[in-house]
Scaffold this motif. Structure first.
Motif, PDB file in Angstrom:
ATOM      1  N   LEU A   1     -96.860  66.648  17.436  1.00  0.00           N
ATOM      2  CA  LEU A   1     -96.694  66.040  15.802  1.00  0.00           C
ATOM      3  C   LEU A   1     -97.227  64.679  15.900  1.00  0.00           C
ATOM      4  N   ARG A   2     -96.921  63.918  17.002  1.00  0.00           N
ATOM      5  CA  ARG A   2     -97.371  62.354  16.921  1.00  0.00           C
ATOM      6  C   ARG A   2     -98.778  62.193  16.912  1.00  0.00           C
ATOM      7  N   TYR A   3     -99.468  63.172  17.722  1.00  0.00           N
ATOM      8  CA  TYR A   3    -101.000  63.137  17.802  1.00  0.00           C
ATOM      9  C   TYR A   3    -101.627  63.470  16.475  1.00  0.00           C
ATOM     10  N   TYR A   4    -101.054  64.389  15.621  1.00  0.00           N
ATOM     11  CA  TYR A   4    -101.419  64.965  14.421  1.00  0.00           C
ATOM     12  C   TYR A   4    -101.381  63.692  13.349  1.00  0.00           C
ATOM     13  N   ALA A   5     -99.935  63.366  13.454  1.00  0.00           N
ATOM     14  CA  ALA A   5     -99.705  62.295  12.434  1.00  0.00           C
ATOM     15  C   ALA A   5    -100.668  61.092  12.644  1.00  0.00           C
ATOM     16  N   VAL A   6    -100.574  60.539  13.895  1.00  0.00           N
ATOM     17  CA  VAL A   6    -101.356  59.163  14.067  1.00  0.00           C
ATOM     18  C   VAL A   6    -102.805  59.315  14.080  1.00  0.00           C
ATOM     19  N   ASN A   7    -103.252  60.264  14.566  1.00  0.00           N
ATOM     20  CA  ASN A   7    -104.666  60.359  14.396  1.00  0.00           C
ATOM     21  C   ASN A   7    -105.322  60.785  12.935  1.00  0.00           C
ATOM     22  N   LEU A   8    -104.657  61.648  12.356  1.00  0.00           N
ATOM     23  CA  LEU A   8    -104.943  61.868  10.949  1.00  0.00           C
ATOM     24  C   LEU A   8    -104.340  61.044  10.007  1.00  0.00           C
ATOM     25  N   GLY A   9    -103.195  60.430  10.154  1.00  0.00           N
ATOM     26  CA  GLY A   9    -102.713  59.257   9.347  1.00  0.00           C
ATOM     27  C   GLY A   9    -103.459  58.197   9.243  1.00  0.00           C
ATOM     28  N   THR A  10    -104.217  57.592  10.241  1.00  0.00           N
ATOM     29  CA  THR A  10    -104.954  56.575  10.413  1.00  0.00           C
ATOM     30  C   THR A  10    -106.151  56.954   9.571  1.00  0.00           C
ATOM     31  N   THR A  11    -106.671  58.010   9.854  1.00  0.00           N
ATOM     32  CA  THR A  11    -107.967  58.348   9.175  1.00  0.00           C
ATOM     33  C   THR A  11    -107.770  58.367   7.713  1.00  0.00           C
ATOM     34  N   PHE A  12    -106.798  58.945   7.214  1.00  0.00           N
ATOM     35  CA  PHE A  12    -106.665  59.209   5.690  1.00  0.00           C
ATOM     36  C   PHE A  12    -106.306  57.822   5.120  1.00  0.00           C
ATOM     37  N   ALA A  13    -105.645  56.948   5.616  1.00  0.00           N
ATOM     38  CA  ALA A  13    -105.347  55.511   5.058  1.00  0.00           C
ATOM     39  C   ALA A  13    -106.955  54.797   5.155  1.00  0.00           C
ATOM     40  N   LEU A  14    -107.629  54.911   6.338  1.00  0.00           N
ATOM     41  CA  LEU A  14    -108.883  54.269   6.305  1.00  0.00           C
ATOM     42  C   LEU A  14    -109.599  54.733   5.085  1.00  0.00           C
ATOM     43  N   LEU A  15    -109.841  56.100   5.008  1.00  0.00           N
ATOM     44  CA  LEU A  15    -110.901  56.847   3.905  1.00  0.00           C
ATOM     45  C   LEU A  15    -110.359  56.435   2.612  1.00  0.00           C
ATOM     46  N   ALA A  16    -109.256  56.177   2.347  1.00  0.00           N
ATOM     47  CA  ALA A  16    -108.597  55.764   0.924  1.00  0.00           C
ATOM     48  C   ALA A  16    -109.130  54.377   0.772  1.00  0.00           C
ATOM     49  N   VAL A  17    -108.930  53.582   1.501  1.00  0.00           N
ATOM     50  CA  VAL A  17    -109.174  52.081   1.627  1.00  0.00           C
ATOM     51  C   VAL A  17    -110.458  51.994   1.559  1.00  0.00           C
ATOM     52  N   MET A  18    -111.339  52.770   2.323  1.00  0.00           N
ATOM     53  CA  MET A  18    -112.856  52.667   2.136  1.00  0.00           C
ATOM     54  C   MET A  18    -113.300  52.892   0.823  1.00  0.00           C
ATOM     55  N   ARG A  19    -112.693  53.823   0.162  1.00  0.00           N
ATOM     56  CA  ARG A  19    -113.270  54.398  -1.191  1.00  0.00           C
ATOM     57  C   ARG A  19    -112.848  53.520  -2.080  1.00  0.00           C
ATOM     58  N   ARG A  20    -111.816  52.832  -1.980  1.00  0.00           N
ATOM     59  CA  ARG A  20    -111.486  51.961  -3.070  1.00  0.00           C
ATOM     60  C   ARG A  20    -112.421  50.640  -2.907  1.00  0.00           C
ATOM     61  N   HIS A  21    -112.581  50.356  -1.845  1.00  0.00           N
ATOM     62  CA  HIS A  21    -113.405  49.174  -1.880  1.00  0.00           C
ATOM     63  C   HIS A  21    -114.999  49.527  -1.874  1.00  0.00           C
ATOM     64  N   ASP A  22    -115.300  50.853  -2.177  1.00  0.00           N
ATOM     65  CA  ASP A  22    -116.707  51.382  -2.084  1.00  0.00           C
ATOM     66  C   ASP A  22    -117.572  50.953  -0.767  1.00  0.00           C
ATOM     67  N   VAL A  23    -116.672  51.111   0.164  1.00  0.00           N
ATOM     68  CA  VAL A  23    -117.561  51.028   1.602  1.00  0.00           C
ATOM     69  C   VAL A  23    -117.620  52.689   2.036  1.00  0.00           C
ATOM     70  N   ARG A  24    -118.901  52.941   2.246  1.00  0.00           N
ATOM     71  CA  ARG A  24    -119.108  54.483   2.611  1.00  0.00           C
ATOM     72  C   ARG A  24    -120.071  54.829   3.715  1.00  0.00           C
ATOM     73  N   THR A  25    -119.924  53.783   4.619  1.00  0.00           N
ATOM     74  CA  THR A  25    -120.835  53.967   5.832  1.00  0.00           C
ATOM     75  C   THR A  25    -119.728  53.924   6.742  1.00  0.00           C
ATOM     76  N   LEU A  26    -119.594  55.093   7.737  1.00  0.00           N
ATOM     77  CA  LEU A  26    -118.705  55.338   8.852  1.00  0.00           C
ATOM     78  C   LEU A  26    -119.216  55.895  10.029  1.00  0.00           C
ATOM     79  N   VAL A  27    -118.781  55.313  11.064  1.00  0.00           N
ATOM     80  CA  VAL A  27    -119.234  55.982  12.329  1.00  0.00           C
ATOM     81  C   VAL A  27    -117.859  56.328  12.995  1.00  0.00           C
ATOM     82  N   PHE A  28    -117.731  57.453  13.298  1.00  0.00           N
ATOM     83  CA  PHE A  28    -116.285  58.315  13.728  1.00  0.00           C
ATOM     84  C   PHE A  28    -116.479  58.341  15.398  1.00  0.00           C
TER      85      PHE A  28
END
Ligand code: UFG
Length: 349
Positions: free
Chosen positions: A94-121
């Motif tokens: 649960l911790r792995y799913y929460a942390v790894n997915l949670g950080t990615t969701f937050a990052l994608l939301a913020v990137m979209r809001r600020h019009d930043v759409r270039t990402l290396v994962f």
């Protein structure tokens, strides 16, 4: 380019931040040091002759991340932050799913809001699971990992693919790392795992430096040349260069695409121990143990896609990887800890 790097103080992150600074990029690091040390970034700054700007926060903290984007206005993001211990992920999925997915969701939301759409994962060869066979190719079909850590990488690749398909303005690179080892030539930055290392190279290095007694070799009855497991070890400096190559490539390509970052060559456990023995100049105690559950006999990359499309190939061989790992470990027997204690004392004095 103005590049924001999550997890920029970690092992691969710090080497990549250095590569970006060296080529003149403006670098912003977001890290909460949950599994890394600020000392790594101080040393990166010393090596580069200039610093990345550091924001100490959890990437999952969307409001705090939003504020960083508002002030720093990054043009691209490299996303390293996340948990990565396979065994720990099996014990606490649960911790792995929460942390790894949670950080990615937050990052994608913020990137979209600020019009930043270039990402290396930061993905992993672990996404090839057990149903595909070495050498692994990127277009080989269904992805499926054997443990929760690996599944988070599979899921995030899926999510990023859907995001890029829904909005063609995204430019996303999925970099599937094989087994990173080695360290910067200076011996100032390197891998510094918390607790007993799970991975082979840091384990060997810690035995060599006297922190651990002997290396346990997990299985000598695999169908390989010497019976021990074979992996595609890749120098962390080559890996850092691979991120720079991907970032450059994304200037000219939209959509989402995966690339293996490996050498295309396999090295056995015993061969890696032998390379370290040569670098260290004395025998490294080791003994055979039963297989570790979930391990594959062999894993190595087909690295042709990265060569053809990114113009990137790994340059450094196993001897150099062992020498550089050893320079780092012998110069920093306790990793960054000694310096960190010193820094803490200085702050409170
Ligand atoms: N090994 C030993 N003794 C040890 C540690 C490892 O003999 O103390 C052997 C393993 O059995 C394997 C090889 O060394 O044959 C490499 O093992 P690592 O743990 O260093 O690396 P893995 O290939 O198992 O794992 C790596 C990454 C994971 C990733 C996985 C699959 O660490 O993050 O590749 O891509 F999920």
């Amino acid at each position: 380019m103005r590049v924001l790097v999550t997890g920029g103080a970690g092992y691969i992150g710090s080497h990549t931040v250095l590569a970006l600074l060296e080529r003149g990029d403006d670098v912003i690091v977001v890290d909460d040091f949950a599994n890394s040390s600020p000392v790594a970034l101080e040393r990166v700054a010393r090596l580069a002759g200039r610093s990345a700007r550091l924001h100490r926060l959890d990437v999952a903290d969307e409001d705090a991340l939003d504020a960083v984007f508002a002030t720093e206005r990054p043009e691209a993001v490299i996303h390293f932050a996340g948990l990565k211990a396979v065994g720990e992920s099996v014990a606490d999925p649960l911790r792995y799913y929460a942390v790894n997915l949670g950080t990615t969701f937050a990052l994608l939301a913020v990137m979209r809001r600020h019009d930043v759409r270039t990402l290396v994962f930061s993905s992993s060869a672990t996404v090839y699971g057990e149903h595909q066979h070495a050498p692994y190719r990127e277009g080989g079909g269904l992805l499926n990992a054997t443990n929760p850590y690996g599944q988070t990488k599979v899921m995030i690749e899926r999510i990023l693919t859907d995001v890029a398909q829904a909005d063609p303005r995204w430019r996303i690179a999925l970099l599937r790392y094989f087994n990173p080892i080695g360290a910067h030539k200076s011996g100032l930055i390197g891998e510094d795992p918390r607790g007993v290392p799970n991975n082979l190279a840091p384990y060997i290095a810690q035995v060599a430096v006297g922190r651990l007694a002997e290396v346990g070799v997990f299985g000598d009855d695999y169908p390989t040349a010497d019976g021990t497991g074979e992996r595609d070890y890749i120098h962390v400096l080559d890996l850092a260069d691979g991120h720079v190559a991907a970032l450059e490539h994304l200037r000219a390509q939209t959509g989402v695409r995966a690339w293996n970052l490996g050498t295309g060559r396999a090295t056995s456990v015993l061969a890696l121990i032998a390379a370290f023995e040569k670098a260290v100049g004395r025998p490294i105690p080791h003994r055979m143990l039963p297989r570790r559950e979930g391990d594959l006999a062999q894993a190595w990359a087909d690295a042709t896609r990265a060569e053809e499309e990114l113009g990137w190939t790994a340059q450094r061989g196993i001897a150099e990887m062992a020498e550089d790992s050893w320079r780092w470990q012998s110069g920093n027997p306790q990793g960054y800890d000694a310096d960190e204690t010193h820094a803490e004392e200085a702050r409170t004095a």
